[in-house]
Scaffold this motif. Sequence first.
Motif, PDB file in Angstrom:
ATOM      1  N   THR A  47      94.307 -75.336  -1.428  1.00 30.53           N
ATOM      2  CA  THR A  47      94.964 -77.148  -1.169  1.00 30.53           C
ATOM      3  C   THR A  47      94.849 -77.427  -2.944  1.00 30.53           C
ATOM      4  OG1 THR A  47      92.447 -77.340  -0.962  1.00 30.53           O
ATOM      5  CG2 THR A  47      93.967 -78.002   0.109  1.00 30.53           C
TER       6      THR A  47
ATOM      7  N   LEU B 183      92.311 -83.946   5.270  1.00 34.15           N
ATOM      8  CA  LEU B 183      93.437 -83.087   6.180  1.00 34.15           C
ATOM      9  C   LEU B 183      94.820 -83.699   6.146  1.00 34.15           C
ATOM     10  CD1 LEU B 183      92.014 -79.847   6.599  1.00 34.15           C
ATOM     11  CD2 LEU B 183      92.420 -80.113   4.204  1.00 34.15           C
TER      12      LEU B 183
ATOM     13  N   ASN C 198      95.469 -83.087   0.488  1.00 36.38           N
ATOM     14  CA  ASN C 198      94.306 -83.370   0.750  1.00 36.38           C
ATOM     15  C   ASN C 198      94.082 -83.939   0.056  1.00 36.38           C
ATOM     16  OD1 ASN C 198      93.525 -81.091  -0.898  1.00 36.38           O
ATOM     17  ND2 ASN C 198      91.619 -81.826  -0.327  1.00 36.38           N
TER      18      ASN C 198
ATOM     19  N   THR D 146      96.865 -87.088  10.101  1.00 39.15           N
ATOM     20  CA  THR D 146      95.443 -86.461   9.730  1.00 39.15           C
ATOM     21  C   THR D 146      94.382 -86.140   9.889  1.00 39.15           C
ATOM     22  OG1 THR D 146      95.049 -88.453   9.566  1.00 39.15           O
ATOM     23  CG2 THR D 146      96.520 -87.906   8.022  1.00 39.15           C
TER      24      THR D 146
END
Length: 365
Positions: free
Chosen positions: A236, A288, A283, A303
């Motif tokens: 991420t 997420l 994120n 999500t």
Amino acid sequence: MIYPETRQADVVDEQFGVEVSDPFRWLENDPRQDSEVADWVAAQNVVTEEYLSDLPGRQIFRARIGAMLDYVHYGLPVERGGRIFYTRQMPGQAQLALMLRDASGQDRAVIDPNLWSDDATDALAEWAVSDDGRHVAYAVQANGTDWRTIRVLDVDTGAVLTDEVHWARFTPIVWAADGSGFFYARFPEPAGGLTDPSPVADHAVYFHALGKPQSDDQLIYADPERPQLMHYIDRTEDGRFLTITALPGTSANELSVIDLTGTDRTPRRLFAGFTAEWSVIGNKGERLFLLTSDGAERRRIVTLDLTEADPEPVEIVAEDAAVLTNAVLLGDRLVATYLVDANTEVRRFRTDGTPDGGVELPGIG
């Protein structure tokens, strides 16, 4: 045209009770090691070149295609630590080079594989820049092989560090946010070296700490019970989560994550089985955002709250009549691409899934 004779061998395997003939298996041998295969390839090339050399207009097409390709090729830029990195291939060069544009706007080559070998067959493969822009981890692909050797460059000094990682294959390179090292995937070292026709099995994810030998690399993820799986890694943007996608060779995948904020790097499997496609697109803290084909063959966005012990996907962008091809979280907006009448359409959404208009493109793309 008279083709060279191709020997047929008496090779028969039994597969699930069925006899399967494979008379040309000898052609699977490496021509660098098998002179018979090398001679066969050379003879085939003679036939091909004799035919092509007499085609009328061939030189006209060769000249025209050469002129169309005679331009500077640029790759997409990556910004790290206030520096911009991009790839560039000049006309006449066999390989692309990695370039750096600094704050003053000056460009310079930091990695130029055209200088690596006399015949320019060694190429720059995967590369990644640390978040602070100080180091580049890059993969060397020698003579067209799938195997990679990963090395590390000090951008300021131009020095190649002592770090060297072997037997990497089918892998991205993912830096830890603090620049202490990088994640990669590799196979076990084949007993016969580079020319060993070892099966593609036992792909595993490791972490290499800068300044340490490869023998000290930390095993992060492996699945010895299912050696046929391939494992692809990403991170991420904030550096908090490492994502591990396990693929059996199809688009459906399993998904695991590792929270990199602590010292415990135990993977947490979020989705098991190969029933759908799961891809992390961003994120916000422990929330997420994922693109998935779960319950939506044309894909949707959901999500996942990782603070929950057993999180369930929450839909924020439903499946559309158009095919959702890609999505990314940019700041406080989701940007998604859809395939509409064989063209790309770009749409924006807020992080709760509320539509926020489209992005006008200058033409069909």
